[in-house]
Write an enzyme that holds these catalytic residues in place. Sequence first.
Site: not given
Length: 450
Positions: A8, A79, A224, A359, A362, A382
Amino acid sequence: MLAVAVLAAGKGTRMKSALPKVLQPLAGATLVERVLASAKNLQPERRLLIVGHQAERVEQTLEHVNGLEFVLQSPQNGTGHAVQQLLPVMEGFEGELLVLNGDVPLLRAATIDALVQGHRSSGADVTLLTARLADPTGYGRVFADTDGQVSNIIEHRDCSEEQRGNNLTNAGIYCFNWAALAEVLPQLSNDNDQGELYLTDTVAMLPRAMHLEVDDPDEVNGINNRKQLAQCEGVLQQRLRDYWMDEGVTFVDPASCTLSEDCRFGRDVVVEPQTHFRGCCSIGDNSKLGPGTLIDNASLGDRVEVVQSVVREAKVGDDVSIGPFAHLRPAADVGHGCRIGNFVEVKKSSLGAGSKVNHLSYIGDASLGENVNVGAGTITANYDGVNKHQTVIGDHSKTGANSVLVAPVTIGDHVTIGAGSTITKDVPSKALSIGRARQMTKDNWANRSI
């Protein structure tokens, strides 16, 4: 004993991304997390991740993975050089080393298990995974006899025309006897076009090499660039959809829907087109979702209907109807038999059984009892500019259209709020509360300037 090493360290230049290639997301998890997960069932004694490019970022992302050892490759010189970095940290280890690539995320656990078991039973020094590709251009060709013993691996650019007719390719995934590999790793040479050390070269250096051909070439697709990432996403999504269709889920237009591996569906669920699932989702029996819906880390009960809406980090009970164009935000808890209608937003609020917000409303930081009826346009105000406050509405209460409940405020049971009211004080149970300016009508107003 078994050790698993995942390569990795690469930069992933062709991705053209600030994010390391192995951290690119695929169906809700990073590429390297998927690779690690594919080998989990083997229960290896050691798991090692060879990191290089943006090593610190990769380590921070994976710090939650228990028992994962990080090995630094600097500079990144191929590698073979990557696996050489294991020599000091695996000194004295006895057993097999499984080498996986961090950018090959579609390997099935069963394939990896077959590779390891086949290696152990064959007595080989190395067993490599191979695939037959319709277009093997660019891949190293594997030459083997009918018993699976490998005689040679030749890179595409070095193959003759006859050799290029062989479509058996090296997938870059290996199971080694560690002791045998450790002896030949120091002998690797960088005498090649790239000036790098190739792990592939160890195959010819070991006395006995075998191969296992994968049944599905898609399993060894590497990534890749962005196109290949999208192709792998498509393969993985099709696997997930196929699995759930076999388990009794209907996808009306499968290709238009995406899932995560952490989704769980009950029986007879219907998923309409353009419906997407993210993270950990649980969907109950006989639910119908979509079209045009997003379910993100949410739990839905049985017989839930969601149409053209977003449900994110919320809990929904049985027999609930949501949408169209509703938005359930984090910590919304909707009880049995509720109705959340069009253009309704619910955030950090609970709704008792049978309550309805039909409908244009909030509902935020609120607790609604059972069988509450919220009139069109009702808002829980709120936020005071600094802090959020709670609104409480008791059982069987109802608000008239265009009401504003200014938190903190508590509405009792069986309360009626008059339409157009602004409620700033608590209302006792069974009361009628009206908080609006008195209507004033002036006759002949239109004639005032004449």
